[in-house]
Each structure stands twice: as C-alpha cells, then as structure tokens.
Design a protein around this motif. Structure first.
Motif, PDB file in Angstrom:
ATOM      1  N   THR A 189       0.854  -1.186   0.000  1.00 22.09           N
ATOM      2  CA  THR A 189       0.000   0.000   0.000  1.00 22.09           C
ATOM      3  C   THR A 189       0.893   1.240   0.000  1.00 22.09           C
ATOM      4  O   THR A 189       1.720   1.415   0.878  1.00 22.09           O
ATOM      5  N   HIS A 190       0.701   2.073  -0.996  1.00 19.80           N
ATOM      6  CA  HIS A 190       1.469   3.326  -1.079  1.00 19.80           C
ATOM      7  C   HIS A 190       0.684   4.306  -1.936  1.00 19.80           C
ATOM      8  O   HIS A 190       0.038   3.915  -2.909  1.00 19.80           O
ATOM      9  N   TYR A 191       0.766   5.568  -1.583  1.00 18.18           N
ATOM     10  CA  TYR A 191      -0.103   6.574  -2.180  1.00 18.18           C
ATOM     11  C   TYR A 191       0.398   7.128  -3.503  1.00 18.18           C
ATOM     12  O   TYR A 191      -0.292   7.920  -4.146  1.00 18.18           O
ATOM     13  N   ASP A 192       1.600   6.737  -3.938  1.00 18.35           N
ATOM     14  CA  ASP A 192       2.144   7.307  -5.171  1.00 18.35           C
ATOM     15  C   ASP A 192       3.065   6.291  -5.837  1.00 18.35           C
ATOM     16  O   ASP A 192       3.474   5.301  -5.220  1.00 18.35           O
ATOM     17  N   ASN A 193       3.396   6.538  -7.110  1.00 12.89           N
ATOM     18  CA  ASN A 193       4.372   5.683  -7.784  1.00 12.89           C
ATOM     19  C   ASN A 193       5.733   5.796  -7.093  1.00 12.89           C
ATOM     20  O   ASN A 193       6.070   6.848  -6.519  1.00 12.89           O
ATOM     21  N   LEU A 194       6.515   4.730  -7.162  1.00 13.62           N
ATOM     22  CA  LEU A 194       7.850   4.767  -6.577  1.00 13.62           C
ATOM     23  C   LEU A 194       8.810   5.462  -7.539  1.00 13.62           C
ATOM     24  O   LEU A 194       8.770   5.232  -8.753  1.00 13.62           O
ATOM     25  N   THR A 195       9.671   6.298  -6.987  1.00 15.55           N
ATOM     26  CA  THR A 195      10.710   6.919  -7.803  1.00 15.55           C
ATOM     27  C   THR A 195      11.878   5.952  -7.942  1.00 15.55           C
ATOM     28  O   THR A 195      12.010   4.993  -7.173  1.00 15.55           O
ATOM     29  N   ASP A 196      12.742   6.208  -8.911  1.00 14.10           N
ATOM     30  CA  ASP A 196      13.939   5.365  -9.080  1.00 14.10           C
ATOM     31  C   ASP A 196      14.798   5.393  -7.824  1.00 14.10           C
ATOM     32  O   ASP A 196      15.373   4.374  -7.427  1.00 14.10           O
ATOM     33  N   GLU A 197      14.878   6.571  -7.219  1.00 11.15           N
ATOM     34  CA  GLU A 197      15.693   6.700  -6.009  1.00 11.15           C
ATOM     35  C   GLU A 197      15.128   5.837  -4.869  1.00 11.15           C
ATOM     36  O   GLU A 197      15.874   5.169  -4.149  1.00 11.15           O
ATOM     37  N   GLU A 198      13.809   5.838  -4.731  1.00 13.83           N
ATOM     38  CA  GLU A 198      13.177   5.032  -3.682  1.00 13.83           C
ATOM     39  C   GLU A 198      13.393   3.538  -3.931  1.00 13.83           C
ATOM     40  O   GLU A 198      13.690   2.774  -3.006  1.00 13.83           O
ATOM     41  N   VAL A 199      13.261   3.122  -5.204  1.00 10.10           N
ATOM     42  CA  VAL A 199      13.481   1.711  -5.544  1.00 10.10           C
ATOM     43  C   VAL A 199      14.906   1.301  -5.210  1.00 10.10           C
ATOM     44  O   VAL A 199      15.149   0.236  -4.619  1.00 10.10           O
ATOM     45  N   THR A 200      15.851   2.145  -5.560  1.00 13.42           N
ATOM     46  CA  THR A 200      17.265   1.851  -5.286  1.00 13.42           C
ATOM     47  C   THR A 200      17.519   1.734  -3.785  1.00 13.42           C
ATOM     48  O   THR A 200      18.207   0.806  -3.326  1.00 13.42           O
ATOM     49  N   LYS A 201      16.933   2.655  -3.010  1.00 12.63           N
ATOM     50  CA  LYS A 201      17.134   2.609  -1.556  1.00 12.63           C
ATOM     51  C   LYS A 201      16.530   1.352  -0.940  1.00 12.63           C
ATOM     52  O   LYS A 201      17.112   0.744  -0.040  1.00 12.63           O
ATOM     53  N   ILE A 202      15.340   0.969  -1.410  1.00 16.21           N
ATOM     54  CA  ILE A 202      14.699  -0.246  -0.886  1.00 16.21           C
ATOM     55  C   ILE A 202      15.557  -1.466  -1.198  1.00 16.21           C
ATOM     56  O   ILE A 202      15.802  -2.314  -0.335  1.00 16.21           O
ATOM     57  N   GLU A 203      16.034  -1.551  -2.431  1.00 16.75           N
ATOM     58  CA  GLU A 203      16.863  -2.696  -2.833  1.00 16.75           C
ATOM     59  C   GLU A 203      18.175  -2.729  -2.058  1.00 16.75           C
ATOM     60  O   GLU A 203      18.612  -3.794  -1.590  1.00 16.75           O
ATOM     61  N   GLU A 204      18.786  -1.579  -1.891  1.00 17.88           N
ATOM     62  CA  GLU A 204      20.057  -1.530  -1.157  1.00 17.88           C
ATOM     63  C   GLU A 204      19.882  -1.943   0.293  1.00 17.88           C
ATOM     64  O   GLU A 204      20.705  -2.686   0.839  1.00 17.88           O
ATOM     65  N   LEU A 205      18.803  -1.460   0.945  1.00 15.30           N
ATOM     66  CA  LEU A 205      18.571  -1.835   2.339  1.00 15.30           C
ATOM     67  C   LEU A 205      18.281  -3.333   2.450  1.00 15.30           C
ATOM     68  O   LEU A 205      18.769  -3.999   3.372  1.00 15.30           O
ATOM     69  N   ALA A 206      17.492  -3.867   1.517  1.00 14.56           N
ATOM     70  CA  ALA A 206      17.186  -5.296   1.537  1.00 14.56           C
ATOM     71  C   ALA A 206      18.468  -6.129   1.433  1.00 14.56           C
ATOM     72  O   ALA A 206      18.663  -7.096   2.184  1.00 14.56           O
ATOM     73  N   ASN A 207      19.368  -5.756   0.543  1.00 17.71           N
ATOM     74  CA  ASN A 207      20.620  -6.502   0.386  1.00 17.71           C
ATOM     75  C   ASN A 207      21.559  -6.299   1.568  1.00 17.71           C
ATOM     76  O   ASN A 207      22.338  -7.194   1.910  1.00 17.71           O
ATOM     77  N   LYS A 208      21.467  -5.149   2.200  1.00 14.58           N
ATOM     78  CA  LYS A 208      22.258  -4.918   3.417  1.00 14.58           C
ATOM     79  C   LYS A 208      21.832  -5.900   4.517  1.00 14.58           C
ATOM     80  O   LYS A 208      22.675  -6.500   5.198  1.00 14.58           O
ATOM     81  N   VAL A 209      20.509  -6.065   4.663  1.00 19.47           N
ATOM     82  CA  VAL A 209      19.988  -7.012   5.668  1.00 19.47           C
ATOM     83  C   VAL A 209      20.407  -8.435   5.323  1.00 19.47           C
ATOM     84  O   VAL A 209      20.732  -9.232   6.208  1.00 19.47           O
ATOM     85  N   ILE A 210      20.437  -8.769   4.038  1.00 18.67           N
ATOM     86  CA  ILE A 210      20.877 -10.100   3.616  1.00 18.67           C
ATOM     87  C   ILE A 210      22.343 -10.312   3.980  1.00 18.67           C
ATOM     88  O   ILE A 210      22.721 -11.337   4.560  1.00 18.67           O
ATOM     89  N   ILE A 239      18.876  -9.835  -3.598  1.00 19.52           N
ATOM     90  CA  ILE A 239      17.566  -9.479  -4.148  1.00 19.52           C
ATOM     91  C   ILE A 239      17.780  -8.462  -5.258  1.00 19.52           C
ATOM     92  O   ILE A 239      18.563  -7.517  -5.115  1.00 19.52           O
ATOM     93  N   LYS A 240      17.066  -8.653  -6.363  1.00 18.18           N
ATOM     94  CA  LYS A 240      17.095  -7.692  -7.446  1.00 18.18           C
ATOM     95  C   LYS A 240      15.661  -7.319  -7.810  1.00 18.18           C
ATOM     96  O   LYS A 240      14.841  -8.183  -8.146  1.00 18.18           O
ATOM     97  N   ILE A 241      15.322  -6.032  -7.699  1.00 18.68           N
ATOM     98  CA  ILE A 241      13.998  -5.556  -8.100  1.00 18.68           C
ATOM     99  C   ILE A 241      13.972  -5.408  -9.613  1.00 18.68           C
ATOM    100  O   ILE A 241      14.788  -4.684 -10.195  1.00 18.68           O
ATOM    101  N   ILE A 242      13.041  -6.109 -10.247  1.00 14.89           N
ATOM    102  CA  ILE A 242      12.951  -6.086 -11.710  1.00 14.89           C
ATOM    103  C   ILE A 242      12.210  -4.842 -12.185  1.00 14.89           C
ATOM    104  O   ILE A 242      12.640  -4.139 -13.080  1.00 14.89           O
ATOM    105  N   ARG A 243      11.029  -4.609 -11.575  1.00 12.78           N
ATOM    106  CA  ARG A 243      10.245  -3.439 -11.965  1.00 12.78           C
ATOM    107  C   ARG A 243       9.217  -3.153 -10.869  1.00 12.78           C
ATOM    108  O   ARG A 243       8.919  -4.011 -10.033  1.00 12.78           O
ATOM    109  N   THR A 244       8.680  -1.934 -10.905  1.00  8.50           N
ATOM    110  CA  THR A 244       7.566  -1.562 -10.020  1.00  8.50           C
ATOM    111  C   THR A 244       6.468  -0.938 -10.873  1.00  8.50           C
ATOM    112  O   THR A 244       6.766  -0.181 -11.810  1.00  8.50           O
ATOM    113  N   THR A 245       5.225  -1.245 -10.546  1.00  5.12           N
ATOM    114  CA  THR A 245       4.091  -0.687 -11.284  1.00  5.12           C
ATOM    115  C   THR A 245       2.949  -0.413 -10.307  1.00  5.12           C
ATOM    116  O   THR A 245       2.824  -1.080  -9.269  1.00  5.12           O
ATOM    117  N   LYS A 246       2.105   0.560 -10.649  1.00  4.97           N
ATOM    118  CA  LYS A 246       0.897   0.817  -9.861  1.00  4.97           C
ATOM    119  C   LYS A 246      -0.207  -0.062 -10.436  1.00  4.97           C
ATOM    120  O   LYS A 246      -0.643   0.149 -11.561  1.00  4.97           O
TER     121      LYS A 246
END
Length: 844
Positions: A639-660, A722-729
């Motif tokens: 659940t999110h109120y707006d499309n994800l920006t490239d910067e947000e996607v990158t940060k999510i992926e980086e944090l996920a891999n940091k936890v890994i 983890i590699k994020i392939i794409r995000t869509t609304k």
C-alpha cells in the motif's frame, strides 16, 4: 435465522420473561419501576411515572441542549471513566487500530467488541484481562449524509467499552450492571430520576442476549449487552463463556453535560472554533437555538421524506424552510469537515489509504465530500492546520496521532492532486452528459458517475444550471454511493481451488515444513487415497499452495507429485493415477525437489525483507496488499499513495541486500495469538487476518515480524541477494514490486547482460554508450513522428547517430521498433541504466 430475525424473536421472549434476563431485583432495589411507552410501546425502567420512553422521537427532541451541568470535554470523559472503573477492578487497555486487520469480517473497527472478535469472544484465546475498559476509535460510514445535520452523527467516534469475559459461575449480571449504573450517578453526577433504562435485545455473529439502553432527555448515552446465547440449528445454546459488551460513545457524556449546541462543538472545540472563524460563519443564534433540539429528527435513515421533515421543523420554529436551510447547511458543512478530517487522521495514521476499492473508497468519499463543501461555499481552508489541531488536542489520549500527523498530511496532499486531476478529466464528461441526457436521466446517473469517475454531483448540478437544467442531488446521495460500491465489491469473487474431497473422518495432516524448511526426505503413513489420485498422509513436509507461495513437487514412493493443496486441515498430494497404486495404511518414502524448495523459500523470505525495507524507506503506512512466489520470480504488492521513484526503488533494494549481507537470524515461533499481539503489535497481520488461536511468527531479528505459514530460511544470508525487476501501480494506492532472489537473481543478471549486449549491437555502440544513444533515438523518433503528422519531409539529420556517425537505416528502423514497444518503460530505463552500468561491467 438472520441476526435481525434472531433479535426480533428473542425480543418477544423478553417481553414476558424479563425477570429471567434482566437484573430486575437490582433495578427495583435502586427504586426503578417498569413501564411501557405510549408511543413506541417499548418497555423501560424509570424512577418517576412516565408515559414516554426517552427516545428522541417519543421525547420530542433533545431537551438537554442549552442546559449546562458542568464543563466536561471529550478528554475529561475518558479520564473520569478510566479512573472510576480501575477502582472497580477493571484493567484499562490501549485502543486497537481503527483498521481491523486482525478481524476477517471488517475493514475498519466498528465497535469496541470487534477488538476481541472472533477468538476472545468464542473463548479460544485469553482476553487481555477478564474485566477491562478501552477507548476504542470506531469508524462507520453508514451515516455520512447525517453528519453535520443532526448534531450528533459522526463517521468516527470513540466507543468506551466496558467488557467482561467470564465463565457462567463468575458472570454476575447485577454487579456488572451496577458498575455501569454508577457511571451515571458518580461519573456524570446525575440524579437517578434524570435517566431511564430501556429493555432491548441484541444479536450479532450468531450470538444473542438481552440489552439495556440508557437514555436521558432524548439522548441515548450508552448501552449494555449481555451476550449469553449462541444460535444453533437445534435452538439456543448457552455460551460457555459469557460476555459483557457495554458501548458508550465518549462524545455523548461531554455533549450532554456541557449542554453544547452540537456534539461537534464540545468534542473537537479547537477545530470548530478555527473553522467558523476562518470561514467567517456567523450563525443566527436565535434560529439555531430553536433548530438544534429538533435536528435529531432529520435522520435520513429514520425519515421517509426528508424534505417534508425540513418543512415541519421550519413550521415549528416559525421560519421559512429555505431561510432555515441557508443558515443551517453552511454550519453543517463545516462540522462535516471537522468530522471527516478527524476520521482521515485516525484511519491514515493506522495504515489505511484513500483509494477506489474496499475501505479506502470510503476515505476517498470523505475527502471529496469535504472538497465539494469547500468549493461550493468558496472557502479557503488549510486542511493541514485542521489535522494538526486534531492531533494536538487528542495527544493526551492518543499520542501516536501527533507522531503520524506529517505522514497524514503528505498523503492528503497527494489525494488533493488526484482530486484536481480528476476534476479536469471529468469536465468533458459532464459537458457531454448535459448535452445528451434529460434531467431525469442525469439525476439517475449521479451515483454511477461519482462511483466510476469520481465526478461530484455538485459539479454536474452547477454546470446543468448554466444550461437551464435543474438537477436535484438526493439528500442521501453518499449513502447511495457507498451502498452501490459495496454491492459491486461483493459481486467480485476470487477463484479459489476447492476440491471438496470426502475427508470428514480423516485425521488432520501434521505439517512438518514449519519446523525445518530444508526437510526434503521423510517417511509417512497413508491415511487416505481417493481415485488413485489424491493422497493424504498422516504428516508431510510437502508445502501446499497457500499464502501466495507455489507448492512443492517431488515423489512419493518414486511416483511424481504433480500438485499439493489444502482442504481445511488436510494436505492433499496429487499424483498421476496411471502409476502403480498407493494403498491406505502404506508407509511411504517421500522426497521433495530441493532446488525448487530453496528458490521458493528465498523468494518468500525475500518478500518479508523487501516489505520491511519498504516500511523503513517509505513510511509506516506500508502494508502488504498481496504477494506471489514462484520458482521463476516473486512479487510483493504494498500500500502506497504514489508511484515509486527510481531513487526510492534503489534505496529499498540496497537496504534489503544490506539485511541479507548482515546474515540476520530468522526466528520461527508458534505463539498464542494474544501474546503475539502484545509483544509485536498488529503489524504482524501483513497479509491480512490470520485464522487460528495460535500464530506462527516469522521474526527477522530487529527488522521485520509477521504472522506467516510459509517456508522460510534460517538466516537472511541464505537469500544471497535481491534484485527488483520493476515496479508498477496496479490500482490506486497499491504498488507492485516484482523481484528475484537467490539463483533467480543471478539468472536475471545474466539475462540483463545478454540484453545489453544485444541492444548495443542493434545501436552500433558500446554498452556504456547505450543510455545516451537510447535518449538520442527516442528524441529523434518523437521528432520524426511529429514531422510525419504534419506531412513534412524527414530531415536527413534524423538518420544520423552522432556518437558513431552511422547511417545504418536498417539498424535505426529495428531499434525504433524496439523503442516503440518499450516506450512506457524507456524513460525509467535510461535514467536507471547509468546506475546499473558498473554492475553490468562486472557481470560481463
């Protein structure tokens, strides 16, 4: 029988068996006698002789307004109530979220008893305390059209609950009644002659019992339900655990004691003061003093002809009906804005988002209704300011609201942007509608146009008036819209596999995959064989398709297992019936495809890691809205109120891999539901309500905790990456994140590198030159399209690729075809390609 029929039947019994079901002796001891109302014929108890029961319709409206007893506001009511009941042995607990994710029957918490449904009420789960009180925020949308008009209706109210969960021998009805009775005499400091007590029946969820309602001067302040029986096919059955369910709107005592004109003025006083001063609304004091006591009779749900009721009130107070409406309706609009902002604050702070489906649709209706009032009257209202005023006022009771106020304002700003965009899109539709349809046809389509396109009826009426057409908006318009939308949602069914195999006498299957995700070789006994195809074992490590995760495959006695699914508490293995037979009672050797199991576990654990990362990067409004895990890839809907920006996607992926890379332990624990909720809160319900009195908790240490029944790794390091392939609304308020983990991530990297090489070949350039070449081609493709539309000759420069100066027309044409089919993703690709180049070089 339905709950309504059950209540009606039980009510007939109460008329004659009242001494059995009500605390009659205690009522008599307190000096009360039983009467019957001359108007509605309800039975009630009072100190003095009375001919009417105290209902507004029988009483003639509210007679407490303008008669202040003392200054008591919203916050003081709970302070007094909790202090008094704690002394009586009740435990005060914090409110549950207004978004009822633990309860499978509702989107929003509608009553304090909903906190404890279904498992505490049924006796399966221990309550937080045997006797407790709670200031529960409740959300109801059935009275939207009444808000602001009647002086008392709200879309959000706080239900103070007095609850008891006791065995039959512990349940003392007279004592529980008297505890609440003393609230009126000590907490509200009323004389016993000032309130009457109604007899009634209650039924809900298959349970039923007697009910007592407390009225004073036309206002119902609270009621006590004694949940004693369960409806069964053979008749009423006494509950093993008896439940007390007292509900009292926290707003009611403050309104009554202050004698305030409306419930709004005293329960969010700072907001009302701000709104009326900002909009410079000066009420006709004389008119309002005469109107407000009668405003309760304008309840749309109880009046057949609301226009006639307006005329009746105008006649009684000696005013022209149009003059009365012109004075009352602007005030009602401001009260509605005060109410709706408070509801949006509670719900968004608790994780809901305005949208087009489910409960989010009702939040969008509230926002648009506010905006229609603001536009209709030309007001300049700072909604952010109102959110801050609500949060600041409520901080002593609900401090968490002020912590979430900034997030709420940000989400409402996005909602405003969508609202304004929708108005622009709707203008053409309105023009076409008015030009093509008659007044009657337009009026009939109002709810449909609002529901499907978000077009406000006020906008249609305003534009129609310019063209000489009169459109009347129904008084219960928003109720009609909500009902229409709810009916549409009910009509949508999800396809769900249901084999309905005959398994009634078969013992339930013991799942082995909860304890050990990598258990792939085991032995078991066959307890059922159906059609030589469906095999049920006494225990199994095969995971069935559930929770969005695909099933395992493998063998039973070397026979391939093609599918695995659940039916109730049984796990069914599907085999090819042409193979050698397996018989009931056989001991069989089972083997699971480990590579597939490993990949599915990596994707499922990866989904939890990504969900935790999204919450940290985007905010606590993030909840899982859906998920799917296959061997090839996985998806997580949030659940999110707006499309994800490239910067947000990158940060999510980086944090996920940091936890890994931190290789955090993943703890898997089976816990009692109430203990899990107490320790981890309600964010454990990421995938929605989870059945059962015990929950399996997946705890990625100090990062993410969820109730989940899937196969999960023991440490995050085993996800590898983890590699994020794409995000869509995928719908308004829901974002889909597609990703790969483990070996699937490596395979995707190889595919990406291969694709980059192929694109470079087509574009006749090196891989590092691809982003700029793509941008160049895309710009030229657009220019060529514009020139073609104008019939202009294409300049030769369009066919020159500056970085390599090639004039290979075939290459350009081939690349253009690719770019055309991918133009929606190209802008993103160009931007992100630069950040991926270094990774690609390493892969190459």
């Amino acid at each position: 029988m339905t709950d309504k029929e059950l209540k009606s039947e039980f009510k007939k019994r109460l008329d004659t068996e009242y001494t059995r079901f009500f605390p009659v002796e205690k009522l008599k001891e307190l000096g009360y006698t039983r009467h019957s109302c001359n108007n509605c014929h309800k039975h009630f108890w009072s100190i003095e002789e009375r001919t009417v029961c105290g209902e507004p319709a029988c009483e003639g409206g509210y007679s407490f307004i303008g008669h202040k007893k003392e200054d008591v506001d919203f916050l003081e009511v709970w302070r007094r109530f909790s202090h008094q009941f704690e002394a009586l042995g009740y435990t005060p607990i914090k409110r549950y979220p207004s978004v009822a994710r633990w309860n499978p029957t509702m989107d929003f918490t509608i009553a304090s008893i909903a906190d404890f449904q279904p498992y505490v009420v049924s006796g399966e789960v221990e309550p937080p305390a045997k006797k407790l009180i709670v200031p529960q925020t409740c959300i109801r949308f059935n009275d939207i059209d009444n808000v602001g008009i009647t002086g008392r209706h709200m879309t959000e109210f706080t239900m103070i609950g007095q609850h008891a969960f006791l065995k039959k021998e512990e349940f003392d009805q007279a004592e529980l009644f008297h505890d609440y009775f003393t609230w009126y005499t000590k907490g509200m400091r009323l004389k016993t002659s000032e309130f009457v007590i109604h007899e009634d029946a209650w039924a809900g969820g298959g349970n039923f019992g007697p009910c007592l309602e407390f009225f004073s001067k036309g206002l119902e302040i609270g009621n006590q339900v004694y949940m004693l029986f369960e409806a069964t096919p053979s008749g009423p059955k006494e509950l093993r655990q008896k439940v007390l369910d007292m509900g009292m709107g926290q707003e009611r005592p403050s309104w009554y004691l202050s004698g305030s004109p409306t419930a709004y003025d005293v329960n969010f006083p700072n907001v009302c003061k701000f709104l009326f001063s900002t909009c410079m609304i000066k009420q006709d004091k004389k008119m309002m003093e005469r109107f407000i006591p009668l405003s309760g009779t304008l309840n749309i749900d109880e009046v057949d002809n609301i226009e006639e009721q307006w005329k009746e009130i105008a006649k009684r107070i000696d005013y022209d009906v149009e003059t009365l409406k012109a004075t009352v309706l602007p005030s009602a609009a401001l009260y509605s804005i005060g109410d709706h902002t408070r509801t949006l604050l509670y719900t968004i702070a608790d994780g809901a988002l305005p949208g087009n489906v489910g409960g989010g649709y009702n939040l969008r209706v509230l926002y648009r209704r506010m905006m229609s009032f603001i536009e209709k009257y030309g007001w300049d209202i700072d909604l952010d300011k109102i959110i801050d005023l609500h949060a600041r006022y409520l901080k002593p009771q609900y401090p968490e609201l002020q912590e979430k106020a900034e997030l709420v304002k940000k989400i409402l700003e996005v909602e405003k942007r969508k609202y304004l965009q929708n108005k622009v899109r709707g203008a053409q539709a309105i023009s076409h509608l008015i030009g093509q349809k008659t007044e009657a046809e337009i009026q009939e389509k109002l709810p449909e146009l609002y529901d499907s396109q978000g077009i406000l009826p006020e906008d249609i009426a305003h534009e129609a008036k310019k063209r000489g057409k009169i459109i009347r908006i129904p008084e219960n318009f928003y109720a009609k819209v909500t009902e229409r939308h709810e009916n549409a949602d009910k009509g949508k069914t999800q396809t769900k596999r249901e084999e309905k195999l005959p398994l009634d006498d078969i013992p339930e299957t013991i799942p082995l995959y909860f304890e050990q995700w990598n258990l792939v070789d085991f032995s078991a006994f066959v307890v059922s064989v159906i059609d030589n195809t469906f095999i049920v074992l006494d225990e199994t490590a095969f995971y069935p398709t559930s929770g969005g995760q695909m099933h395992d495959i493998g063998t039973i006695n070397s026979i391939p297992v093609l599918d695995v699914f659940k039916q109730g508490k049984h796990i069914i293995h599907v085999i090819d019936p042409t193979h050698q037979k397996i018989k009931k009672g056989d001991k069989v050797s089972c083997s699971i495809d480990f590579e597939r199991r490993m990949q599915l576990a990596q994707h499922h654990t990866g989904a939890h890691i990504l969900n935790g990362a999204a919450r940290r990067i985007l905010g606590e409004h993030i909840w899982q809205a859906g998920a799917a895990k296959t061997p090839e890839k996985a998806r997580l809907d949030i659940t999110h109120y707006d499309n994800l920006t490239d910067e947000e996607v990158t940060k999510i992926e980086e944090l996920a891999n940091k936890v890994i890379h931190e290789n955090r332990p993943i703890l898997k624990t089976l816990m009692d539901r109430n203990i899990a909720e107490r320790e981890f809160g309600f964010t454990i319900y990421q995938g929605g309500a989870v059945p059962g009195k015990r929950l399996r908790i997946i705890n990625i240490l100090d990062f993410d905790v969820e109730a989940c029944g899937g196969t999960h790794l023991d440490v995050t390091g085993d996800v590898y990456k983890i590699k994020i392939i794409r995000t869509t609304k995928i719908q308004d308020g829901v974002i889909r994140i597609e990703f790969v983990a483990g070996k699937a991530a490596n395979a995707h990297a190889d595919e990406t590198a291969s694709a980059a090489t192929e694109v470079a070949r087509i574009l006749s350039c090196d891989i590092p030159q691809i982003p700029e070449r793509c941008k160049e081609l895309f710009d030229k493709w657009k220019r060529a399209g514009k020139a073609a539309k104008k019939g202009e000759a294409l300049p030769p420069s369009l066919f020159v690729l500056t970085s390599t100066e090639t004039t290979d027309g075939d290459a350009l044409e081939e690349a253009s075809k690719i770019l055309k089919t991918q133009k929606e993703h190209l802008a993103k690709t160009v931007k992100r390609f630069k950040t991926e180049l270094e990774k690609m070089k390493h892969v190459n």
